[in-house]
Design an enzyme around this catalytic site. Structure first.
Site, mmCIF file in Angstrom:
data_model
loop_
_atom_site.group_PDB
_atom_site.id
_atom_site.type_symbol
_atom_site.label_atom_id
_atom_site.label_comp_id
_atom_site.label_asym_id
_atom_site.label_seq_id
_atom_site.Cartn_x
_atom_site.Cartn_y
_atom_site.Cartn_z
ATOM 1 N N ASP A 40 -26.305 -8.719 43.419
ATOM 2 C CA ASP A 40 -24.932 -8.893 42.905
ATOM 3 C C ASP A 40 -24.412 -7.659 42.172
ATOM 4 O O ASP A 40 -23.334 -7.676 41.580
ATOM 5 C CB ASP A 40 -24.882 -10.109 41.970
ATOM 6 C CG ASP A 40 -25.834 -9.971 40.789
ATOM 7 O OD1 ASP A 40 -26.514 -8.910 40.697
ATOM 8 O OD2 ASP A 40 -25.904 -10.876 39.948
ATOM 9 N N ARG A 99 -14.165 13.590 26.524
ATOM 10 C CA ARG A 99 -12.805 14.125 26.434
ATOM 11 C C ARG A 99 -11.809 13.083 25.909
ATOM 12 O O ARG A 99 -10.701 13.418 25.561
ATOM 13 C CB ARG A 99 -12.369 14.690 27.791
ATOM 14 C CG ARG A 99 -13.086 16.004 28.095
ATOM 15 C CD ARG A 99 -12.739 16.563 29.453
ATOM 16 N NE ARG A 99 -13.343 15.807 30.534
ATOM 17 C CZ ARG A 99 -13.184 16.075 31.819
ATOM 18 N NH1 ARG A 99 -12.426 17.084 32.174
ATOM 19 N NH2 ARG A 99 -13.774 15.350 32.743
ATOM 20 N N HIS A 133 -18.158 17.968 23.955
ATOM 21 C CA HIS A 133 -16.802 18.505 24.156
ATOM 22 C C HIS A 133 -16.158 18.904 22.824
ATOM 23 O O HIS A 133 -15.544 19.962 22.720
ATOM 24 C CB HIS A 133 -15.956 17.487 24.900
ATOM 25 C CG HIS A 133 -14.553 17.924 25.106
ATOM 26 N ND1 HIS A 133 -14.237 19.081 25.785
ATOM 27 C CD2 HIS A 133 -13.375 17.400 24.695
ATOM 28 C CE1 HIS A 133 -12.927 19.237 25.795
ATOM 29 N NE2 HIS A 133 -12.384 18.236 25.135
ATOM 30 N N ASP A 172 -8.606 28.028 27.435
ATOM 31 C CA ASP A 172 -7.637 27.256 26.648
ATOM 32 C C ASP A 172 -8.056 27.296 25.175
ATOM 33 O O ASP A 172 -9.139 27.793 24.842
ATOM 34 C CB ASP A 172 -7.476 25.816 27.160
ATOM 35 C CG ASP A 172 -8.778 25.026 27.118
ATOM 36 O OD1 ASP A 172 -9.712 25.428 26.396
ATOM 37 O OD2 ASP A 172 -8.853 23.992 27.805
ATOM 38 N N LYS A 195 -2.987 27.599 27.787
ATOM 39 C CA LYS A 195 -2.966 26.531 28.808
ATOM 40 C C LYS A 195 -2.295 25.296 28.232
ATOM 41 O O LYS A 195 -2.472 24.973 27.070
ATOM 42 C CB LYS A 195 -4.395 26.177 29.224
ATOM 43 C CG LYS A 195 -4.487 24.961 30.138
ATOM 44 C CD LYS A 195 -5.923 24.488 30.359
ATOM 45 C CE LYS A 195 -6.186 23.168 29.661
ATOM 46 N NZ LYS A 195 -7.503 22.585 29.937
ATOM 47 N N ARG A 197 -1.887 21.157 29.293
ATOM 48 C CA ARG A 197 -2.248 20.115 30.255
ATOM 49 C C ARG A 197 -1.033 19.236 30.505
ATOM 50 O O ARG A 197 -0.431 18.705 29.573
ATOM 51 C CB ARG A 197 -3.425 19.281 29.721
ATOM 52 C CG ARG A 197 -3.934 18.281 30.731
ATOM 53 C CD ARG A 197 -5.298 17.714 30.389
ATOM 54 N NE ARG A 197 -6.414 18.606 30.673
ATOM 55 C CZ ARG A 197 -6.889 18.859 31.883
ATOM 56 N NH1 ARG A 197 -6.328 18.320 32.951
ATOM 57 N NH2 ARG A 197 -7.914 19.673 32.049
ATOM 58 N N ASP A 221 -16.344 27.953 29.333
ATOM 59 C CA ASP A 221 -15.792 26.629 29.022
ATOM 60 C C ASP A 221 -16.947 25.647 28.921
ATOM 61 O O ASP A 221 -18.066 25.958 29.332
ATOM 62 C CB ASP A 221 -14.805 26.202 30.121
ATOM 63 C CG ASP A 221 -13.721 25.265 29.594
ATOM 64 O OD1 ASP A 221 -13.902 24.703 28.499
ATOM 65 O OD2 ASP A 221 -12.707 25.088 30.294
ATOM 66 N N THR A 226 -12.008 19.558 37.765
ATOM 67 C CA THR A 226 -11.253 19.863 38.986
ATOM 68 C C THR A 226 -11.194 21.376 39.221
ATOM 69 O O THR A 226 -10.828 21.817 40.298
ATOM 70 C CB THR A 226 -9.808 19.346 38.879
ATOM 71 O OG1 THR A 226 -9.159 20.066 37.811
ATOM 72 C CG2 THR A 226 -9.760 17.857 38.598
ATOM 73 N N GLY A 227 -11.499 22.154 38.197
ATOM 74 C CA GLY A 227 -11.469 23.614 38.317
ATOM 75 C C GLY A 227 -10.113 24.221 38.040
ATOM 76 O O GLY A 227 -9.943 25.439 38.057
HETATM 77 C C1 R5P Z 1 -10.779 20.648 28.332
HETATM 78 O O1 R5P Z 1 -10.437 20.608 27.171
HETATM 79 C C2 R5P Z 1 -12.144 21.114 28.751
HETATM 80 O O2 R5P Z 1 -12.711 21.994 27.828
HETATM 81 C C3 R5P Z 1 -12.091 21.756 30.121
HETATM 82 O O3 R5P Z 1 -11.287 22.925 30.022
HETATM 83 C C4 R5P Z 1 -11.491 20.837 31.133
HETATM 84 O O4 R5P Z 1 -12.101 19.574 31.039
HETATM 85 C C5 R5P Z 1 -11.667 21.391 32.520
HETATM 86 O O5 R5P Z 1 -11.058 20.482 33.403
HETATM 87 P P1 R5P Z 1 -10.543 20.968 34.834
HETATM 88 O O6 R5P Z 1 -11.661 21.727 35.471
HETATM 89 O O7 R5P Z 1 -10.235 19.672 35.548
HETATM 90 O O8 R5P Z 1 -9.318 21.784 34.615
#
Ligand code: R5P
Length: 313
Positions: A40, A99, A133, A172, A195, A197, A221, A226-227
């Site tokens: 299950d 995050r 983080h 960032d 940067k 978001r 970082d 996602t990069g």
């Molecule tokens: C954000 O505050 C983190 O430190 C990374 O910069 C972020 O999570 C990277 O995410 P992505 O690769 O999706 O841009």
């Protein structure tokens, strides 16, 4: 490594390769447990050796399938607690949901805190993790948290890149602390990309504070997901005349088809590789030895922070 083997290390199923590498470094074998999925979908666990009065560690990253592996970790902890383990150290190389550490907007959860509460309630007595983080997440716990840093192993790996005349760039504002620490140890300059978001997937990066013209760039970082953050930052650096651009990131979620814009990306094995996608320009650096040393120190009552050089911050 010469360790007093008074403790037992168990592994969940999220990152078995790293767990095996850690136990190899510790010269112990992984504790015996049966972990299976019931028809299950529920997780069934049985600890197959005596842990009464023992100190135990569980290695489990909350990643790739974070909800599943978080639940698996909680069930493992519960099994060990009910088997009368003396202490339970949760070794979480990647702390999922980190995050979500604050309310950005009204009516949002603080899931990083919820995860902390769940772990404590289940019976974890100590936490060991890697490049949280935000360090403030330590304060979400009432129990001790050891936050390790991947920086020493990444810097060691970066040496062969011979990135001379290098500027360490934070993609960032959130990465400034990491960038400052890399720059301090590499005796390099620092620059910061502006940067913003836009939503969970889209980011905008336009300006840079600092100078990268004619210089090699090391982008650092904590997470490559996602990069987009790193890609946009690399584009800003290139448009401002940077030479080579290399990246170093602790947690390579690598939820992308290509790693573009950086010539090479170093990530750690805090989470397993994506089976369906390998990248020719991504090099995976193991943090197994680092964790083995830290676990040994924690179990022997030695200093964990002494594994790291004093930070610049
Ligand atoms: C954000 O505050 C983190 O430190 C990374 O910069 C972020 O999570 C990277 O995410 P992505 O690769 O999706 O841009």
């Amino acid at each position: 490594m010469n360790v007093k083997k008074s403790f037992i290390v168990f592994s969940g199923r999220s990152n078995p390769k790293l767990a095996e590498a850690i136990t190899r470094n510790l010269d112990v074998s992984i504790g015996k447990a049966t972990i299976e999925d019931f028809p299950d979908g529920e997780i069934g666990i049985r600890i197959n050796e005596n842990v009464r009065g023992r100190d135990v560690c569980i290695v489990q990253s909350i990643a790739r399938d974070p909800n599943f592996y978080l639940m698996e970790l909680l069930v493992l902890v519960d099994a060990l607690k009910r088997a009368s383990a003396r202490s339970i150290l949760a070794v979480i190389p990647y702390y999922g949901y980190a995050r979500q550490d604050r309310k950005n907007l009204g009516r949002e959860p603080i899931t990083a805190r919820l995860v902390a509460d769940l772990l404590e309630k289940a019976g974890v007595t100590n936490i060991m993790t890697l490049d949280l983080h935000t360090e403030q997440i330590q304060g979400f716990f009432e129990i001790p948290v050891d936050n390790l840093y991947a920086r020493p192993v990444l810097i060691e790996a970066l040496k062969k890149e011979k990135l001379n005349n290098c500027v360490v760039v934070a993609p960032d504002i959130g990465s400034v602390k990491i960038a400052r620490e890399f720059a301090f140890e590499l005796n390099a300059d620092i620059a910061i990309v502006n940067k913003r978001r836009l939503d969970a997937e889209q980011v905008e990066a336009d300006a840079l504070i600092g100078n990268v013209s004619g210089r090699n760039v090391l982008l650092v970082d904590d997470i490559y997901s996602t990069g987009r953050t790193m890609t946009k930052a690399a584009r800003v650096c290139r448009s401002l005349g940077a030479n080579r651009i290399v990246g170093a990131v602790t947690h390579g979620l690598l939820l992308t088809d290509e790693v573009n814009e950086v010539e090479k990306l170093f990530v750690t094995d805090s989470l397993p590789e994506r089976e369906e996608r390998k990248f020719s320009n991504v090099e995976i650096i193991s943090v197994a030895e680092l964790f083995a040393k830290a676990i040994t120190s924690a179990m022997q009552g030695d200093s964990v922070s002494s594994l790291f050089k004093p930070s610049s911050c």
